[in-house]
Design a protein around this motif. Structure first.
Motif, PDB file in Angstrom:
ATOM      1  N   GLN A   2       9.222  76.528  15.693  1.00 51.42           N
ATOM      2  CA  GLN A   2       8.356  76.325  14.536  1.00 51.42           C
ATOM      3  C   GLN A   2       9.054  76.843  13.289  1.00 51.42           C
ATOM      4  OE1 GLN A   2       4.631  78.198  15.616  1.00 51.42           O
ATOM      5  NE2 GLN A   2       3.831  76.257  16.393  1.00 51.42           N
ATOM      6  N   LEU A   3       8.932  76.076  12.223  1.00 55.57           N
ATOM      7  CA  LEU A   3       9.583  76.437  10.979  1.00 55.57           C
ATOM      8  C   LEU A   3       8.539  76.542   9.876  1.00 55.57           C
ATOM      9  CD1 LEU A   3      12.493  73.817  11.139  1.00 55.57           C
ATOM     10  CD2 LEU A   3      12.400  76.084  12.176  1.00 55.57           C
ATOM     11  N   GLN A   4       8.680  77.560   9.058  1.00 56.99           N
ATOM     12  CA  GLN A   4       7.767  77.739   7.939  1.00 56.99           C
ATOM     13  C   GLN A   4       8.578  78.043   6.695  1.00 56.99           C
ATOM     14  OE1 GLN A   4       4.234  77.424   7.716  1.00 56.99           O
ATOM     15  NE2 GLN A   4       4.910  77.492   5.564  1.00 56.99           N
ATOM     16  N   ALA A   5       8.590  77.095   5.771  1.00 57.66           N
ATOM     17  CA  ALA A   5       9.319  77.291   4.529  1.00 57.66           C
ATOM     18  C   ALA A   5       8.428  77.981   3.505  1.00 57.66           C
ATOM     19  CB  ALA A   5       9.795  75.947   3.994  1.00 57.66           C
ATOM     20  N   SER A   6       9.040  78.807   2.679  1.00 53.69           N
ATOM     21  CA  SER A   6       8.321  79.518   1.629  1.00 53.69           C
ATOM     22  C   SER A   6       9.284  79.813   0.488  1.00 53.69           C
ATOM     23  CB  SER A   6       7.720  80.813   2.169  1.00 53.69           C
ATOM     24  OG  SER A   6       8.739  81.683   2.610  1.00 53.69           O
ATOM     25  N   CYS A  21      13.188  79.951   5.215  1.00 52.47           N
ATOM     26  CA  CYS A  21      12.622  79.230   6.349  1.00 52.47           C
ATOM     27  C   CYS A  21      12.502  80.214   7.509  1.00 52.47           C
ATOM     28  CB  CYS A  21      13.514  78.055   6.712  1.00 52.47           C
ATOM     29  SG  CYS A  21      12.914  77.023   8.057  1.00 52.47           S
ATOM     30  N   SER A  24      10.425  80.586  14.377  1.00 48.51           N
ATOM     31  CA  SER A  24       9.819  81.212  15.546  1.00 48.51           C
ATOM     32  C   SER A  24      10.002  80.314  16.756  1.00 48.51           C
ATOM     33  CB  SER A  24       8.327  81.475  15.312  1.00 48.51           C
ATOM     34  OG  SER A  24       7.660  80.267  15.038  1.00 48.51           O
ATOM     35  N   THR A  77      15.957  83.916   9.962  1.00 48.89           N
ATOM     36  CA  THR A  77      15.573  83.057   8.851  1.00 48.89           C
ATOM     37  C   THR A  77      16.782  82.277   8.328  1.00 48.89           C
ATOM     38  OG1 THR A  77      15.960  84.823   7.249  1.00 48.89           O
ATOM     39  CG2 THR A  77      13.711  84.580   8.087  1.00 48.89           C
ATOM     40  N   GLY A 115       9.943  71.870   9.084  1.00 48.05           N
ATOM     41  CA  GLY A 115       8.884  72.681   8.519  1.00 48.05           C
ATOM     42  C   GLY A 115       8.031  71.822   7.596  1.00 48.05           C
ATOM     43  N   ARG A 116       6.950  72.389   7.074  1.00 43.15           N
ATOM     44  CA  ARG A 116       6.030  71.634   6.228  1.00 43.15           C
ATOM     45  C   ARG A 116       6.501  71.502   4.802  1.00 43.15           C
ATOM     46  NH1 ARG A 116      -0.312  72.766   7.586  1.00 43.15           N
ATOM     47  NH2 ARG A 116      -0.290  71.890   9.692  1.00 43.15           N
ATOM     48  N   THR A 118       8.038  73.494   1.028  1.00 47.35           N
ATOM     49  CA  THR A 118       7.578  74.381  -0.032  1.00 47.35           C
ATOM     50  C   THR A 118       7.902  73.702  -1.371  1.00 47.35           C
ATOM     51  OG1 THR A 118       7.706  76.640  -0.907  1.00 47.35           O
ATOM     52  CG2 THR A 118       9.758  75.707  -0.052  1.00 47.35           C
TER      53      THR A 118
END
Length: 124
Positions: A2-6, A21, A24, A77, A115-116, A118
């Protein structure tokens, strides 16, 4: 994985941002990485990539030395530092991972995890 960009936001031209990014489910060192962006009304395009070993990077021509992709194995990250932001850099930025590619690849279809995104908005 799972990827989460911020890290995106509204900034003025000439400023800098660092996108992150968070990863997890897998370790960053087991994947090749890419950053892509999509401006409103345009197709998603390649920005930067890093090989699985982290020894090779590749950048889109429009980057012109302003962007830097990196990874932190300890924090798990992947980051994209953007300097001297331009209004044309306004876009939704995505990180992507490939578990089978070894090199720094530009083709979107070679990345199986995304990821979604940013949002980066640059005012002039």
């Amino acid at each position: 994985v799972q990827l989460q960009a911020s890290g995106g936001g509204l900034v003025q031209a000439g400023e800098s941002l660092t996108l992150s990014c968070a990863v997890s489910g897998r370790t960053v060192s087991n994947h090749a990485w890419g950053w892509f962006r999509q401006a409103l009304g345009k197709e998603r395009e390649f920005v930067a990539a890093m090989s699985q070993r982290g020894t090779t990077t590749d950048y889109a021509e429009f980057v012109k030395g302003r962007f830097k992709i990196s990874r932190d194995n300890a924090k798990n990250t992947v980051s994209l530092q953007i300097n001297k932001l331009l209004p044309d850099d306004t876009a939704l930025y995505f990180c992507a991972a490939s578990s089978w590619e070894l090199g720094a690849v530009r083709q979107q279809f070679k990345y199986e995890n995304w990821g979604r995104g940013t949002q980066v908005t640059v005012s002039s």
